[in-house]
Write a protein that holds these residues in place. Structure first.
Motif: not given
Length: 280
Positions: A152-163, A174-181, A239-242, A225-230
């Motif tokens: 999942w992604g970073k925190e957001t105040s957008l109306p389509w945010g997901v808990t 919902p970064s998974q759905l952004y990628e799906a799109l 900001w730079l992720t694998m 999208r949040l990076p892998d926690v490890q």
């Protein structure tokens, strides 16, 4: 927050057969390969290529094996953060998750190349066909990530945010759905529209476009999208992720392939020469 309500009604397990659980993630892989194979067969027929149903099936089997092996190897090497050095047997625990798209892509290219060599098929043409079908698999895979409540992604105040249950009591992209799109729907529409031109565009056009656009889309989505926690963010940045690091070579490779395709303008072909009995 309708997406939030939808997520909490989703179960990663599609159904149970006795002691066995069938998960949506596995169904997504199967659906992706089947649908991609159908698209490949359809486009090959429209391009009037000498590809039989058995050819397509053989290609898909080799590609599927390559995707699974490559995705796992890349995850272990680039996302494991040393964990698998201490727990080597868990490398084979695929049921616990841990797959890398970039590794899956490399594995698909290796598996597809092996199939092409065996059946005397044009590697570039098959790569172009596979690139048209691949976004369908990406779409199903990212939807399955959403069902699983992972990546999942970073925190957001957008109306389509997901808990998400594992993401704290906050709304997230919902970064998974952004990628799906983007990686799924948009990329498929672009490539499928390009495939309808007659005569077909030059060899390398489609795989080059796929690599370039996927790399760009993935690089941009990683910002929300949040990076892998490890691993966390790399090089002391915030900001730079694998995922971004691994996407940059795809963009470069895609541009190089597109330049090659434009310069040499080779026609799409199917079988290079009749398959021998030894290849059966």
């Amino acid at each position: 927050m309708w997406l939030n309500d939808l997520y909490h009604s989703l179960d990663p397990v599609a159904f149970t057969l006795g002691p066995f659980q069938v998960r949506w993630y596995g169904i997504a892989y199967l659906a992706g390969f089947v649908c991609a194979g159908l698209v490949i067969a359809r486009v090959a027929k429209r391009w009037k290529l000498d590809l039989a149903t058995d050819d397509v099936l053989s290609i898909m089997i080799d590609v599927a094996v390559g995707v699974i092996v490559g995705a796992r190897i890349f995850y272990v090497l680039f996302y494991g953060a040393g964990y698998y050095l201490e727990h080597p047997l868990e490398i084979f625990a695929l049921n616990q998750g841990g797959m890398s798209f970039h590794g899956g892509l490399v594995g698909a290219l290796v598996g597809g190349t092996i199939a092409c060599k065996r059946w005397k098929l044009s590697v570039l043409t098959v790569a172009d066909l596979a690139a048209i079908g691949a976004p369908i698999g990406l779409f199903f895979g990212r939807c399955a990530n959403f069902v699983n409540g992972e990546l999942w992604g970073k925190e957001t105040s957008l109306p389509w945010g997901v808990t998400f249950s594992s993401g704290g009591n906050v709304y997230r992209h919902p970064s998974q759905l952004y990628e799906a799109l983007l990686e799924g729907v948009v990329l498929f529409c672009v490539l499928f529209a390009l495939s309808r031109r007659r005569p077909p565009r030059a060899q390398g056009t489609f795989i080059g476009t796929f690599l370039t656009l996927y790399g760009v889309f993935r690089f941009l989505i990683e910002f929300v999208r949040l990076p892998d926690v490890q691993l966390g963010y790399l090089l002391g940045t915030n900001w730079l992720t694998m995922g971004q690091v691994l996407s940059l070579p795809l963009i470069v490779a895609g541009i190089v392939v597109l330049v090659f395709a434009r310069r040499y303008d080779r026609s799409q072909v199917g079988r290079l020469e009749p398959a021998t009995d030894d290849a059966a």
